[in-house]
Motif scaffolding. Structure first.
Motif, PDB file in Angstrom:
ATOM      1  N   ALA A  57      17.135 -11.956  18.772  1.00 35.60           N
ATOM      2  CA  ALA A  57      18.124 -12.094  19.492  1.00 35.60           C
ATOM      3  C   ALA A  57      17.553 -11.459  20.877  1.00 35.60           C
ATOM      4  O   ALA A  57      17.978 -12.023  21.991  1.00 35.60           O
ATOM      5  CB  ALA A  57      19.257 -11.241  19.067  1.00 35.60           C
ATOM      6  N   ILE A  83      20.651 -19.838  20.174  1.00 33.89           N
ATOM      7  CA  ILE A  83      20.439 -18.596  19.395  1.00 33.89           C
ATOM      8  C   ILE A  83      21.222 -18.437  17.937  1.00 33.89           C
ATOM      9  O   ILE A  83      22.275 -19.322  17.751  1.00 33.89           O
ATOM     10  CB  ILE A  83      21.152 -17.298  20.240  1.00 33.89           C
ATOM     11  CG1 ILE A  83      20.677 -16.165  19.535  1.00 33.89           C
ATOM     12  CG2 ILE A  83      22.445 -17.590  20.358  1.00 33.89           C
ATOM     13  CD1 ILE A  83      21.175 -14.705  20.187  1.00 33.89           C
ATOM     14  N   PRO A  85      23.060 -16.352  15.378  1.00 35.04           N
ATOM     15  CA  PRO A  85      23.316 -15.057  15.498  1.00 35.04           C
ATOM     16  C   PRO A  85      23.289 -14.590  13.860  1.00 35.04           C
ATOM     17  O   PRO A  85      23.304 -13.234  13.899  1.00 35.04           O
ATOM     18  CB  PRO A  85      25.111 -15.220  15.710  1.00 35.04           C
ATOM     19  CG  PRO A  85      25.039 -16.365  16.546  1.00 35.04           C
ATOM     20  CD  PRO A  85      24.151 -17.317  16.242  1.00 35.04           C
ATOM     21  N   TYR A 118      25.928  -9.875  22.493  1.00 34.11           N
ATOM     22  CA  TYR A 118      25.525 -10.018  21.147  1.00 34.11           C
ATOM     23  C   TYR A 118      25.398  -8.770  20.407  1.00 34.11           C
ATOM     24  O   TYR A 118      25.184  -7.730  20.912  1.00 34.11           O
ATOM     25  CB  TYR A 118      24.106 -10.680  21.006  1.00 34.11           C
ATOM     26  CG  TYR A 118      23.224 -10.670  19.580  1.00 34.11           C
ATOM     27  CD1 TYR A 118      23.862 -11.729  18.594  1.00 34.11           C
ATOM     28  CD2 TYR A 118      22.796  -9.629  19.293  1.00 34.11           C
ATOM     29  CE1 TYR A 118      23.073 -11.315  17.314  1.00 34.11           C
ATOM     30  CE2 TYR A 118      21.783  -9.417  18.030  1.00 34.11           C
ATOM     31  CZ  TYR A 118      22.437 -10.278  17.080  1.00 34.11           C
ATOM     32  OH  TYR A 118      21.922 -10.369  15.806  1.00 34.11           O
TER      33      TYR A 118
END
Length: 259
Positions: A57, A83, A85, A118
C-alpha cells in the motif's frame, strides 16, 4: 540338551514394550511440534502478511503521489491508479485545514483540503497536500515529499513555492474491500497566487504534523508547533522578504473517484 526358553520370551516382551513406548514418544513429539508451529508460526505468518500488505500500500501511494503531481503540473487531466486494500479501508477526508499568509495578516488562502487515506491493522498511509506519509502507532514519516520550495540563501532572489492538490471525492468517499480498487483522479482547475513578502504556512488538524515539522525543518523553513503529538498543527515560515522576492501558491482541485 536344550533347556526351556523363558528368558528369551521375556526379552521379546521387553522389546515389544520398548517399540510401543518409542512410537508413542515419537508421535507425541510430532503432535507437539505441529501444535507449536500452528500456535506460534501462524501468528508470525499473519504478521508478515500484514507487514507486506502495508508495504504494498505504501508503494501504491508513492505512485499515486506521482500521478496527482502530474495533474498539478498540467501533464495530464486524468490519472488512474490501482490498489488492493485486502480488507483495509480507503477514504477521502477533508479534516485538514491549510492557511497561507504572505506579507500581511490577511490569509491569501484558507481552506479545508482533502486527503486520501488507507487504514489497516494500526497503519495509516496518506496523501496530503502533495506528500505521502506512513504512520504506525501514531509515529508518522514522510515517504515522498511535496512540491514545496523555500530559497533564502542570499545567492539570488528569495523564493517560496507551494504546489498541492486539494482532493474532492465523489460518492462513495469511503470503501472497505478485499479486491482491487481503482482510483480515478481528474484535475478540474488550479488557482495560482503570486505575491511577495514573508510566507507563512499553517497546517491544522493533520495526522502527520510531526512528519510535516521534520520536513519543513530540513528544507530551510522556520517551524513551530503547540504540542509534540503526531496529530495536530504545524506552522512554517519562509523569510521571503528580500529584494525581488516572490511567492507562488498553486492549489489544484482534483476530483477523486473510488471505483
Amino acid at each position: 540338551m536344550i533347556g526351556p526358553q523363558p528368558e528369551r520370551s521375556s526379552r521379546l516382551d521387553d522389546r515389544a514394550v520398548s517399540d510401543v513406548l518409542a512410537f508413542i514418544l515419537v508421535f507425541s513429539i510430532i503432535i507437539t511440534s505441529v501444535g507449536l508451529v500452528y500456535v506460534f508460526g501462524m501468528g508470525a505468518l499473519g504478521d508478515a502478511q500484514v507487514s507486506e500488505q502495508n508495504r504494498n500500500a505504501e508503494r501504491a501511494f508513492e505512485t499515486l503521489t506521482v500521478n496527482f503531481n502530474d495533474l498539478q503540473d498540467g501533464s495530464g487531466e486524468v490519472r488512474v491508479s490501482q490498489i488492493n486494500p485486502r480488507g483495509g479501508g480507503i477514504s477521502v477526508d477533508d479534516e485538514t485545514q491549510l492557511t497561507v499568509e504572505i506579507g500581511t495578516d490577511t490569509p491569501v488562502s484558507a481552506q479545508p483540503v482533502g486527503s486520501l487515506n488507507y487504514r489497516h491493522e494500526g497503519t495509516e498511509i496518506s496523501y496530503e497536500l502533495g506528500a505521502a506519509f506512513r504512520a504506525d502507532d501514531g509515529n508518522s514519516v514522510m515517504v515522498r515529499p511535496p512540491e514545496f520550495v523555500c530559497t533564502t540563501s542570499g545567492s539570488g532572489p528569495d523564493r517560496a513555492v507551494l504546489s498541492y492538490a486539494n482532493l474532492q471525492s465523489t460518492q462513495p468517499s469511503s470503501v472497505t474491500r478485499s479486491s482491487t480498487l481503482r482510483i480515478r483522479a481528474t484535475g478540474t482547475g488550479s488557482d495560482v497566487i503570486r505575491s511577495s513578502g514573508t510566507t507563512e504556512v499553517t497546517i491544522e488538524d493533520s495526522t502527520h504534523a510531526d512528519a510535516w515539522e521534520r520536513y519543513f525543518d530540513s528544507e530551510g523553513w522556520d517551524t513551530s508547533r503547540p504540542t509534540s503529538d503526531s496529530t495536530g498543527d504545524v506552522t512554517a515560515t519562509c523569510e521571503t522578504n528580500g529584494p525581488s522576492s516572490v511567492t507562488f501558491v498553486r492549489g489544484t482541485q482534483v476530483e477523486v473517484e473510488l471505483l
